[in-house]
Motif scaffolding. Structure first.
Motif, PDB file in Angstrom:
ATOM      1  N   VAL A  76       0.832  -1.209   0.000  1.00 47.62           N
ATOM      2  CA  VAL A  76       0.000   0.000   0.000  1.00 47.62           C
ATOM      3  C   VAL A  76       0.864   1.255   0.000  1.00 47.62           C
ATOM      4  CG1 VAL A  76      -1.929  -1.136   1.172  1.00 47.62           C
ATOM      5  CG2 VAL A  76      -0.176   0.031   2.532  1.00 47.62           C
ATOM      6  N   SER A  77       0.265   2.337  -0.516  1.00 52.45           N
ATOM      7  CA  SER A  77       0.947   3.632  -0.543  1.00 52.45           C
ATOM      8  C   SER A  77       0.348   4.622   0.447  1.00 52.45           C
ATOM      9  CB  SER A  77       0.871   4.233  -1.954  1.00 52.45           C
ATOM     10  OG  SER A  77       1.508   3.400  -2.894  1.00 52.45           O
ATOM     11  N   PHE A  78      -0.947   4.404   0.805  1.00 52.79           N
ATOM     12  CA  PHE A  78      -1.624   5.345   1.695  1.00 52.79           C
ATOM     13  C   PHE A  78      -2.509   4.598   2.694  1.00 52.79           C
ATOM     14  CE2 PHE A  78      -0.958   7.871  -2.167  1.00 52.79           C
ATOM     15  CZ  PHE A  78      -0.386   9.028  -1.637  1.00 52.79           C
ATOM     16  N   VAL A  79      -2.745   5.270   3.819  1.00 51.58           N
ATOM     17  CA  VAL A  79      -3.819   4.899   4.756  1.00 51.58           C
ATOM     18  C   VAL A  79      -4.828   6.035   4.719  1.00 51.58           C
ATOM     19  CG1 VAL A  79      -4.464   4.572   7.172  1.00 51.58           C
ATOM     20  CG2 VAL A  79      -2.403   3.480   6.278  1.00 51.58           C
ATOM     21  N   LEU A  80      -6.095   5.695   4.464  1.00 54.58           N
ATOM     22  CA  LEU A  80      -7.150   6.707   4.441  1.00 54.58           C
ATOM     23  C   LEU A  80      -7.893   6.695   5.775  1.00 54.58           C
ATOM     24  CD1 LEU A  80      -8.810   6.160   0.923  1.00 54.58           C
ATOM     25  CD2 LEU A  80      -6.746   7.444   1.507  1.00 54.58           C
ATOM     26  N   VAL A  81      -8.068   7.881   6.358  1.00 57.80           N
ATOM     27  CA  VAL A  81      -8.908   8.037   7.545  1.00 57.80           C
ATOM     28  C   VAL A  81      -9.903   9.154   7.267  1.00 57.80           C
ATOM     29  CG1 VAL A  81      -7.195   7.183   9.187  1.00 57.80           C
ATOM     30  CG2 VAL A  81      -7.276   9.633   8.643  1.00 57.80           C
ATOM     31  N   PHE A  82     -11.036   9.108   7.956  1.00 55.42           N
ATOM     32  CA  PHE A  82     -12.064  10.117   7.756  1.00 55.42           C
ATOM     33  C   PHE A  82     -11.572  11.488   8.220  1.00 55.42           C
ATOM     34  CE2 PHE A  82     -15.956  12.266   9.480  1.00 55.42           C
ATOM     35  CZ  PHE A  82     -16.522  12.569   8.255  1.00 55.42           C
ATOM     36  N   LYS A  83     -11.106  11.549   9.452  1.00 61.21           N
ATOM     37  CA  LYS A  83     -10.506  12.761  10.011  1.00 61.21           C
ATOM     38  C   LYS A  83      -9.279  12.363  10.801  1.00 61.21           C
ATOM     39  CE  LYS A  83     -13.170  15.876  12.037  1.00 61.21           C
ATOM     40  NZ  LYS A  83     -13.126  17.105  11.199  1.00 61.21           N
ATOM     41  N   LEU A  84      -8.388  13.302  11.038  1.00 61.52           N
ATOM     42  CA  LEU A  84      -7.169  13.008  11.799  1.00 61.52           C
ATOM     43  C   LEU A  84      -7.504  12.495  13.200  1.00 61.52           C
ATOM     44  CD1 LEU A  84      -4.082  13.037  11.887  1.00 61.52           C
ATOM     45  CD2 LEU A  84      -4.198  15.406  12.711  1.00 61.52           C
ATOM     46  N   SER A  85      -8.598  13.013  13.785  1.00 64.26           N
ATOM     47  CA  SER A  85      -8.978  12.597  15.136  1.00 64.26           C
ATOM     48  C   SER A  85      -9.384  11.128  15.185  1.00 64.26           C
ATOM     49  CB  SER A  85     -10.128  13.466  15.656  1.00 64.26           C
ATOM     50  OG  SER A  85     -11.268  13.350  14.825  1.00 64.26           O
ATOM     51  N   ARG A  86      -9.766  10.542  14.026  1.00 63.79           N
ATOM     52  CA  ARG A  86     -10.076   9.106  13.974  1.00 63.79           C
ATOM     53  C   ARG A  86      -8.797   8.283  14.000  1.00 63.79           C
ATOM     54  NH1 ARG A  86     -13.398   8.715  16.341  1.00 63.79           N
ATOM     55  NH2 ARG A  86     -12.991  10.858  16.875  1.00 63.79           N
ATOM     56  N   PHE A  87      -7.702   8.857  13.530  1.00 59.32           N
ATOM     57  CA  PHE A  87      -6.400   8.189  13.517  1.00 59.32           C
ATOM     58  C   PHE A  87      -5.838   8.128  14.939  1.00 59.32           C
ATOM     59  CE2 PHE A  87      -1.741   8.194  12.654  1.00 59.32           C
ATOM     60  CZ  PHE A  87      -1.668   7.053  11.872  1.00 59.32           C
ATOM     61  N   ALA A  88      -5.832   9.268  15.612  1.00 55.63           N
ATOM     62  CA  ALA A  88      -5.399   9.350  17.017  1.00 55.63           C
ATOM     63  C   ALA A  88      -5.656  10.759  17.517  1.00 55.63           C
ATOM     64  CB  ALA A  88      -3.924   8.989  17.169  1.00 55.63           C
ATOM     65  N   ARG A  89      -5.807  10.882  18.850  1.00 54.08           N
ATOM     66  CA  ARG A  89      -5.988  12.197  19.459  1.00 54.08           C
ATOM     67  C   ARG A  89      -4.796  12.598  20.324  1.00 54.08           C
ATOM     68  NH1 ARG A  89     -11.031  14.737  19.723  1.00 54.08           N
ATOM     69  NH2 ARG A  89     -12.721  13.650  18.666  1.00 54.08           N
ATOM     70  N   ASN A  90      -3.791  11.777  20.330  1.00 50.17           N
ATOM     71  CA  ASN A  90      -2.576  12.067  21.073  1.00 50.17           C
ATOM     72  C   ASN A  90      -1.508  12.510  20.072  1.00 50.17           C
ATOM     73  OD1 ASN A  90       0.163  11.390  22.125  1.00 50.17           O
ATOM     74  ND2 ASN A  90      -0.976  10.799  23.956  1.00 50.17           N
ATOM     75  N   ALA A  91      -1.035  13.745  20.234  1.00 47.43           N
ATOM     76  CA  ALA A  91      -0.119  14.324  19.251  1.00 47.43           C
ATOM     77  C   ALA A  91       1.146  13.489  19.085  1.00 47.43           C
ATOM     78  CB  ALA A  91       0.245  15.753  19.663  1.00 47.43           C
ATOM     79  N   ALA A  92       1.691  12.995  20.193  1.00 48.64           N
ATOM     80  CA  ALA A  92       2.920  12.202  20.112  1.00 48.64           C
ATOM     81  C   ALA A  92       2.673  10.910  19.346  1.00 48.64           C
ATOM     82  CB  ALA A  92       3.436  11.899  21.520  1.00 48.64           C
ATOM     83  N   ASP A  93       1.512  10.277  19.587  1.00 54.72           N
ATOM     84  CA  ASP A  93       1.173   9.042  18.873  1.00 54.72           C
ATOM     85  C   ASP A  93       1.021   9.290  17.376  1.00 54.72           C
ATOM     86  OD1 ASP A  93       1.250   7.364  21.035  1.00 54.72           O
ATOM     87  OD2 ASP A  93      -0.909   7.404  21.411  1.00 54.72           O
ATOM     88  N   VAL A  94       0.352  10.385  17.030  1.00 51.33           N
ATOM     89  CA  VAL A  94       0.147  10.710  15.613  1.00 51.33           C
ATOM     90  C   VAL A  94       1.480  10.835  14.892  1.00 51.33           C
ATOM     91  CG1 VAL A  94      -0.650  12.472  13.992  1.00 51.33           C
ATOM     92  CG2 VAL A  94      -2.095  11.825  15.923  1.00 51.33           C
ATOM     93  N   LEU A  95       2.370  11.633  15.451  1.00 50.36           N
ATOM     94  CA  LEU A  95       3.633  11.918  14.759  1.00 50.36           C
ATOM     95  C   LEU A  95       4.562  10.716  14.724  1.00 50.36           C
ATOM     96  CD1 LEU A  95       4.270  15.542  16.096  1.00 50.36           C
ATOM     97  CD2 LEU A  95       3.251  14.830  13.928  1.00 50.36           C
ATOM     98  N   SER A  96       4.630   9.958  15.844  1.00 53.48           N
ATOM     99  CA  SER A  96       5.526   8.803  15.864  1.00 53.48           C
ATOM    100  C   SER A  96       5.014   7.704  14.940  1.00 53.48           C
ATOM    101  CB  SER A  96       5.687   8.261  17.291  1.00 53.48           C
ATOM    102  OG  SER A  96       4.455   7.799  17.809  1.00 53.48           O
ATOM    103  N   THR A  97       3.682   7.500  14.910  1.00 48.02           N
ATOM    104  CA  THR A  97       3.116   6.473  14.036  1.00 48.02           C
ATOM    105  C   THR A  97       3.249   6.865  12.572  1.00 48.02           C
ATOM    106  OG1 THR A  97       1.496   5.925  15.752  1.00 48.02           O
ATOM    107  CG2 THR A  97       1.073   5.079  13.543  1.00 48.02           C
ATOM    108  N   LEU A  98       3.022   8.137  12.276  1.00 53.61           N
ATOM    109  CA  LEU A  98       3.187   8.611  10.900  1.00 53.61           C
ATOM    110  C   LEU A  98       4.626   8.425  10.432  1.00 53.61           C
ATOM    111  CD1 LEU A  98       2.185   9.991   8.351  1.00 53.61           C
ATOM    112  CD2 LEU A  98       2.574  12.209   9.464  1.00 53.61           C
ATOM    113  N   GLN A  99       5.590   8.703  11.328  1.00 53.85           N
ATOM    114  CA  GLN A  99       6.999   8.521  10.960  1.00 53.85           C
ATOM    115  C   GLN A  99       7.289   7.056  10.656  1.00 53.85           C
ATOM    116  OE1 GLN A  99       9.485  11.052  10.551  1.00 53.85           O
ATOM    117  NE2 GLN A  99      10.250   9.237   9.480  1.00 53.85           N
ATOM    118  N   THR A 100       6.704   6.156  11.469  1.00 54.70           N
ATOM    119  CA  THR A 100       6.876   4.718  11.222  1.00 54.70           C
ATOM    120  C   THR A 100       6.315   4.336   9.856  1.00 54.70           C
ATOM    121  OG1 THR A 100       6.755   4.201  13.585  1.00 54.70           O
ATOM    122  CG2 THR A 100       6.273   2.404  12.048  1.00 54.70           C
ATOM    123  N   MET A 101       5.113   4.833   9.555  1.00 54.48           N
ATOM    124  CA  MET A 101       4.504   4.540   8.255  1.00 54.48           C
ATOM    125  C   MET A 101       5.371   5.039   7.103  1.00 54.48           C
ATOM    126  SD  MET A 101       0.545   5.454   9.264  1.00 54.48           S
ATOM    127  CE  MET A 101       0.114   5.813   7.556  1.00 54.48           C
TER     128      MET A 101
END
Length: 355
Positions: A76-101
């Motif tokens: 896959v090339s992308f992960v689709l989410v409805f809104k960013l808040s559906r992905f995560a609401r913790n800023a550290a989690d969002v950025l660290s997980t995005l970096q992993t992806m």
């Protein structure tokens, strides 16, 4: 023919969000329409229902998706989410997980927010919005807690299973006589006799009292732990308690929490009928606290020794904390054998009067 770009879609709802219209199906419909419009091929769908966005822990579908990205099994090339808040609401989690992806060549698209992390401005917007989402989550938590506190002040039950001895009728506690009888017996024996918690458990068993099996209690007989909880709960005296336990963050961790008992908490007159008198409840509470002080497991014994392992050792069978005990046997001449000390489980045979 050009091969389609492959994507995953991820959906999540928590109890608080469901009422706002962002249902799982609504999210899926929006993202599938987006994928069709852009010519993307959806090769995996991941869904966490009723899961908080507080952290990525405790969301099995989300974590499986990340593992699948790491394995590269679908390319896959992308992960689709409805809104960013559906992905995560913790800023550290969002950025660290995005970096992993992104380390594995996968980017994030937030359909409703119109954000694509593969674009120059995408990651900056994600950083800003993830911080806003975390603040919003904290605000929701505070508002929800204030609502629950006010409900308790008004004497209303705050939800969950009804305590043993009561039933819920249209959200209000009403006495369940089939269960309330044993509550009265427990208070009477504890306050007016020399029986302790284990003694009352045995008394109930030998006199034919059996616990009604329901959602929050599967054991047939009454345990000392159950009896203590009954005696300490002000609901039986017609009160509503709130905040007896509080979820607190474990110091030095990011997303680890523990439940701790509070010495001070809200107690308000309830709108429900009491099963025992306030005097009986106070007498039971006073007796329990006095015994707790007297038999505290971590105070020094007469020999000057401390029971240092009482809060550390756990029973290998049930996981309960072990307590310190001393065996002193007397000889026929009145003198004592050499004492020996050991740790035992409180759930040993006899606590409920069962074999």
């Amino acid at each position: 023919m050009k091969e389609k770009i492959k994507v995953y879609i991820y959906t999540r709802v928590s109890t608080a969000i469901q009422v706002d219209g962002f249902s799982l199906e609504a999210q899926k419909t929006k993202m599938k329409a987006f994928a069709d419009y852009n010519g993307y091929e959806i090769v995996g769908e991941y869904e966490d229902a009723g899961k908080s966005g507080k952290s990525i822990e405790g969301r099995p579908a989300f974590n499986q998706m990340i593992e699948d990205i790491k394995s590269g099994k679908d390319g896959v090339s992308f992960v689709l989410v409805f809104k960013l808040s559906r992905f995560a609401r913790n800023a550290a989690d969002v950025l660290s997980t995005l970096q992993t992806m992104q380390d594995f060549g996968v980017n994030l698209i937030c359909v409703e927010d119109n954000i694509d992390s593969s674009k120059d401005a995408g990651k900056l917007m994600i950083s800003v919005l993830s911080a806003v989402a975390e603040i919003e989550r904290d605000n929701i938590r505070v508002q929800t807690m204030e609502g629950r506190i006010q409900k308790a002040r008004d004497g209303k039950w705050n939800g969950g299973f009804a305590p043993y001895g009561y039933k819920l009728v249209n959200g209000k506690l009403e006495i369940e006589e089939n269960e309330a009888e044993v509550i009265r017996v427990i208070y009477d024996k504890y306050v007016n006799t020399q029986l302790g918690l284990t003694g009352i458990a045995k008394y109930l068993k030998t006199h034919g009292y059996k616990k009604v099996v329901r959602q929050n209690g599967k054991k047939e007989y009454f345990t000392d732990k159950f009896i203590k909880a009954v005696l300490m709960n002000p609901v039986y005296s017609g009160k509503i308690a709130f905040g007896r336990r509080k979820t607190e963050k474990v110091h030095g961790t990011r997303n680890e929490y523990k439940m701790t008992r509070q010495k001070e908490f809200l107690i308000a007159p309830g709108i429900h009928e009491a099963i025992v008198s306030e005097e009986a409840w106070l007498a039971a509470k006073t007796k329990i606290e006095k015994q707790k002080h007297t038999y505290s497991r971590n105070v020094e014994c007469k020999s000057g020794r401390s029971h240092l392992l009482s809060s550390i050792l756990k029973c290998p069978s049930c996981g309960a904390s072990l307590y310190h005990n001393v065996n002193r046997k007397k000889k026929s001449d009145g003198t004592f054998y050499k004492e020996y000390r050991y740790y035992a489980c409180k759930h040993r045979t006899g606590v409920t009067g069962t074999e």
